[in-house]
Design a protein around this motif. Sequence first.
Motif, PDB file in Angstrom:
ATOM      1  N   LEU A   1       0.825  -1.211   0.000  1.00 17.43           N
ATOM      2  CA  LEU A   1       0.000   0.000   0.000  1.00 17.43           C
ATOM      3  C   LEU A   1       0.856   1.257   0.000  1.00 17.43           C
ATOM      4  O   LEU A   1       0.337   2.360   0.002  1.00 17.43           O
TER       5      LEU A   1
ATOM      6  N   TYR B   1       2.206   5.612   3.912  1.00 19.02           N
ATOM      7  CA  TYR B   1       0.815   5.504   3.473  1.00 19.02           C
ATOM      8  C   TYR B   1       0.098   6.845   3.359  1.00 19.02           C
ATOM      9  O   TYR B   1      -0.999   6.907   2.816  1.00 19.02           O
TER      10      TYR B   1
ATOM     11  N   ASP C   1       4.221   5.454   9.242  1.00 15.77           N
ATOM     12  CA  ASP C   1       2.927   5.278   8.571  1.00 15.77           C
ATOM     13  C   ASP C   1       2.592   6.479   7.698  1.00 15.77           C
ATOM     14  O   ASP C   1       2.151   6.332   6.558  1.00 15.77           O
TER      15      ASP C   1
ATOM     16  N   TRP D   1      -7.963   4.643   8.510  1.00 15.74           N
ATOM     17  CA  TRP D   1      -6.782   5.387   8.052  1.00 15.74           C
ATOM     18  C   TRP D   1      -6.902   6.803   8.588  1.00 15.74           C
ATOM     19  O   TRP D   1      -7.771   7.557   8.164  1.00 15.74           O
TER      20      TRP D   1
ATOM     21  N   LEU E   1      -7.315   4.014  -0.075  1.00 15.15           N
ATOM     22  CA  LEU E   1      -6.902   2.859   0.707  1.00 15.15           C
ATOM     23  C   LEU E   1      -8.129   2.064   1.146  1.00 15.15           C
ATOM     24  O   LEU E   1      -9.161   2.637   1.483  1.00 15.15           O
TER      25      LEU E   1
END
Length: 170
Positions: free
Chosen positions: A33, A123, A119, A60, A41
Motif C-alpha cells: 500500500l 501511506y 505510517d 486510516w 486505501l
Amino acid sequence: MRTMTGVAIWVFLIDQFIKYVVLYHVFGLPGSLIGSDVDALPYPARVDVFEPFLVLTMAWNRGVNFGLFAGYDLRWILIVVAFAICGFVIWWLRRDPPGRWGMISAGLLIGGALGNVIDRVLYGAVADFLNMSCCGINNPFAFNVADISIFAGAIGLVLFTDGDDKKKTA
C-alpha cells in the motif's frame, strides 16, 4: 540514554510488525500500500477477535488523535511536529536525566511517535485498527500500538520525572 533508545527501538519494531501482520495477513490487504492515495486505501471488514472487548476495525487516520483534522492533509506538518517533540524530549532528558522509569517512558513516547511517522511517510495516514469497548460503552475510535505507547509514555514522563528544581533542594 541507552534504556530510552532500546525501548524506543523495540516499541517501533513491535508497532511496525503488528501493523504489517494485521494489514497484510489478518485483513489480507493486497500487495504493498506504500505510496497509495489515502482516500483510495481499502477499509476491510472488521474482525471480531474477542467481541466487544477487542475488535479489529480499519481506520486510516490523516489527522491527530481521534481523527481530529482528518479532513486536511497535515501529513508533513504532523511529521515535523513528531520529530520536534522527540527532539525536545531527548534534549530535556539529556539536560535533566530522570530515573529508569522516566527513560522507559521517554522510549515509549519516542518509539510510538516514530512508528506513526513511518505510517504517514509510507501511506499518507496512520494505520489504526484496534477497537475496544466494554460494559455497554461503545468506543467509536480505533488506535494502534504506537498510540498506546505514546499515551503511556506521556503519562510516565509526568509521573516519573522530577518537576522540582534540584538546586532548590540542595
